[in-house]
Each structure stands twice: as C-alpha cells, then as structure tokens.
Design a protein around this motif. Sequence first.
Motif, short mmCIF file in Angstrom:
data_model
loop_
_atom_site.label_atom_id
_atom_site.label_comp_id
_atom_site.label_asym_id
_atom_site.label_seq_id
_atom_site.Cartn_x
_atom_site.Cartn_y
_atom_site.Cartn_z
N TYR A 143 0.78 -1.24 0.00
CA TYR A 143 0.00 0.00 0.00
C TYR A 143 0.81 1.29 0.00
CZ TYR A 143 -4.07 -2.94 1.00
OH TYR A 143 -5.06 -3.88 0.94
N LEU A 144 2.12 1.27 0.20
CA LEU A 144 2.91 2.50 0.23
C LEU A 144 2.79 3.25 -1.09
CD1 LEU A 144 5.00 4.49 1.38
CD2 LEU A 144 6.78 2.87 0.73
N ASP A 145 2.53 4.53 -1.00
CA ASP A 145 2.39 5.41 -2.16
C ASP A 145 3.61 5.25 -3.08
OD1 ASP A 145 2.26 7.56 -3.95
OD2 ASP A 145 1.48 8.94 -2.44
N PRO A 146 3.40 4.90 -4.36
CA PRO A 146 4.53 4.71 -5.28
C PRO A 146 5.44 5.92 -5.38
CG PRO A 146 2.53 3.82 -6.24
CD PRO A 146 2.11 4.55 -4.99
N GLN A 147 4.89 7.12 -5.22
CA GLN A 147 5.70 8.33 -5.35
C GLN A 147 6.65 8.50 -4.17
OE1 GLN A 147 3.33 11.75 -6.34
NE2 GLN A 147 5.01 12.76 -7.39
N LEU A 148 6.43 7.76 -3.09
CA LEU A 148 7.26 7.87 -1.90
C LEU A 148 8.15 6.65 -1.68
CD1 LEU A 148 4.53 9.25 0.55
CD2 LEU A 148 6.45 10.55 -0.38
N ARG A 149 8.19 5.74 -2.64
CA ARG A 149 8.84 4.46 -2.43
C ARG A 149 10.37 4.49 -2.45
NH1 ARG A 149 5.92 -0.35 -2.48
NH2 ARG A 149 3.68 -0.06 -2.83
N SER A 150 10.97 5.44 -3.12
CA SER A 150 12.42 5.37 -3.26
C SER A 150 13.05 6.76 -3.28
CB SER A 150 12.79 4.60 -4.54
OG SER A 150 14.16 4.29 -4.55
N PRO A 151 13.08 7.45 -2.13
CA PRO A 151 13.73 8.76 -2.09
C PRO A 151 15.23 8.61 -2.28
CG PRO A 151 13.23 8.03 0.12
CD PRO A 151 12.61 7.01 -0.81
N ALA A 152 15.88 9.68 -2.69
CA ALA A 152 17.32 9.63 -2.97
C ALA A 152 18.12 9.24 -1.73
CB ALA A 152 17.79 10.98 -3.50
N PHE A 153 17.66 9.63 -0.54
CA PHE A 153 18.45 9.37 0.66
C PHE A 153 18.31 7.93 1.14
CE2 PHE A 153 14.35 10.57 2.55
CZ PHE A 153 14.21 9.65 3.56
N ASP A 154 17.30 7.21 0.65
CA ASP A 154 17.08 5.84 1.11
C ASP A 154 16.43 5.04 -0.02
OD1 ASP A 154 16.91 3.59 2.72
OD2 ASP A 154 15.06 4.23 3.72
N GLU A 155 17.23 4.73 -1.02
CA GLU A 155 16.70 4.06 -2.21
C GLU A 155 16.05 2.73 -1.84
OE1 GLU A 155 19.49 3.76 -5.37
OE2 GLU A 155 20.00 5.89 -5.36
N GLY A 156 14.84 2.57 -2.32
CA GLY A 156 14.10 1.36 -2.01
C GLY A 156 13.44 1.36 -0.65
N ARG A 157 13.58 2.47 0.09
CA ARG A 157 12.99 2.58 1.42
C ARG A 157 13.37 1.40 2.31
NH1 ARG A 157 11.06 7.36 3.50
NH2 ARG A 157 9.89 8.50 1.92
N LEU A 158 14.66 1.09 2.34
CA LEU A 158 15.11 -0.04 3.15
C LEU A 158 15.10 0.28 4.64
CD1 LEU A 158 18.15 -1.20 0.97
CD2 LEU A 158 15.80 -2.08 0.94
N HIS A 159 15.35 1.55 4.98
CA HIS A 159 15.52 1.93 6.39
C HIS A 159 14.41 2.85 6.90
CE1 HIS A 159 19.51 1.32 4.53
NE2 HIS A 159 19.80 0.69 5.66
#
Length: 390
Positions: A143-159
């Motif tokens: 359900y995470l918004d696709p536009q928020l899934r991979s910011p430059a500071f945390d690619e892939g939202r791993l952390h």
Amino acid sequence: MSRRSLLRALGAGAALAGGAALTGCGVPAAYVQPGDRAGRDRSAQDRSVHFANWPLYIDTDEKNESRRPTLAAFTERTGIKVRYTEEINDNDEFFGKVSPALMNHQETGRDLIVISDWMAARFVRLGWVQEMDRARQPNVTRYLDPQLRSPAFDEGRLHSVPWQSGITGIAYNRKKLGRELRSTADLWADDLRGRVTLLSGLDESFALLMQGEGVDVTRWTEDDFHDMCDRVERMVKRRHIRRFTGNDYIKDLDSGDVLACQAYSGDVIQLQADNPDIAFVVPEEGGELWAESLMIPNLAHHKRNAEALIDHYYQPEVAAELASWVNYVCPVPAARDVLASAKDEETAALAEDPLIFPDDEMRRRLAIARDITSAERVRLAQRWNTIAGL
C-alpha cells in the motif's frame, strides 16, 4: 493550532542546542557498519515497543485525550503494548538527544522514531538505523504510495517508512489579494511588496524556491542553489520579503498582514476550516513533496514489534483513521476509498481533498528534493542563514 505549528513553537531555537553542536561545527559523527546495528531482539519475550513521535501527530479519543484509538487497536489485536512519547519537538534537538548513544554503539531506549526526511537522510548516511524486514510488513509492501517508495536518501525505502507526508507550496489570501496565484514567480509581483514571507529553515525552504527557478530539485547543484539565493537576496534588499518565519506565518496570513507565503499543505487545511479565503497552490513550476518517516534505531530491543506497528498503520482502514485526524498527505492512497465510504459527510469529504490525496494533475508537479549532503551543508547554511538573518 496545527501539529506542525505547535512543534515549531516548542522547538524554536532548539537547533542551536544539542545536535547542532555535533552536526554544524565540524565534529564528525561515527559511521556504524551494517553488522553492528542489530541488537538482541526481545520482542518475543517482552511484548512492548517504545514509539517516539512529534506532538499532536496521532489520533486521540475526544472523550479521553490520553487514549489513542489506532494504538489501542494495535495492542488489542497483537497483545503488544505501546509506550508512546511525544518527545520530538525539533529534528536537531532530538539528534542531540540520541546521538551520544548512537555514536558510541549504545541503544537509545527507543524502538521507533519519526523524523523529517532531511534528518532521516543524515541517520541513513551515518548508519544509525536498521534495515527493515519487509517480509514482516506486507501492508507496507502493498500500500505505500509509489511516489514515496524510493527517495534519494534511502533508495528502495530499506531503512524508512513514511509516517505522514506533505507538500510545501504557496498559501495566499484570495479575497484580500483579489486574484489567483499560480507560480512561485507570482510571489515577486510588485503589489506584494512587503506582504510576502518565506520559511526561515534552509531544509524547509530551498527546494520550492529552486523549483521556481526551473530547477529539477531531484538533481540540483550548488550553482542552482546560489542562483536562487541571489534572487532572494535581491528581494530582501528591496524589502519585498516581509520576513522569514517558522510556522508563525499562519497568524500573519490569517490576519491579512501577509498576502502570500511559503506554506505547508497540512497547516492550510486547518486554516481553511476557519477562513475559506485562504488558498493553497502547488506552483506550475512544481512543489516539494516531503515526508516524516518512521525509523528503527540501532540496537533497538523490540525491532519485530516496531515492524509490526509500522505495518499496522499501513492497513488502509487504520491509515484513513489517522489521516482524518492529522490532515496531512496520506502515504496510503488506498485509504481514500475508506474515507469516501464514511457515513459522516465531513469525514467523507476528506477523500476529495487533493492536499490529503493528491490527484494525478497535482502529482505531476510534485518532486522529492535530493537532500543536502554533509559536505555541502556548512557552506550552504552559511549563505542561507546570512540572507534569512538567522
């Protein structure tokens, strides 16, 4: 008073204490290798989790303000008790509170924290937060918004996982101004001289202003930054800009002393409830999409419980309940359908508010700015703070 307004009032000047001494004065913070981040997870033996958040950033029971329905539902469903503290009043202040432990490879006493994306970038760079196990978070994955899934500071939202999101754009008093504003360039119109405010914080202000100069903020350069500063400096010398503000722009805008300003979407929603003449626009050149994110600090004792709590808030029904209270951009687009089906008309109307659920047209103008690196921060902050009078 909005949640963000209160935290600004509480945190005024806090950037000069604690964390600023570590981050702004050249004292290096220790980087932690991935293998040194996990602690002994006591989640199975101790069914609890310590969740540290900002003030007024969660739903409360109208009859009992100490009760938080979405947290109570989590405990009822899982048996995990939540120790919830509203101790984060300023990013730098909180950095100063937890950094001594993290620098010395010690646990902070907190299992889950919420910090703004520019500070989250710092924690990721320093290796101070743990990678989450997405296999334990099916709702986040789905359900995470696709536009928020991979910011430059945390690619892939791993952390990190967004708690709530928001937009930095332009707010203005439509009735007193007598016309619509459509672009950042409109702030510099002659009839707005002395009636414009900008946000004082570097991290809060720079992206929108650079977008007004036609810059792609996902890959901006220092030259782009200084070009933007040159324009702002000229406007300061002409006294076009009334002042630089925290969230006290709300009072000036509501009274009419200020006609247009940089603003946060969530603040404007709450202002509009009392003053329908207040409008918010994502400029034609673009607006900044940002988030305040959930993170699990190194050596947290209840990592699995924290991951379960995060996933709880990504159930569309829970996300909808939270969104209806905080009124920021919901990071779970599927929550829109839940709100739309609400029997209460006021609640159902939130599903149609583009400042909570941005439509496709608005999303095309939103971008997540790349963060300011540690190598850039000191010299860029010096330039900006001189202009803003900080």
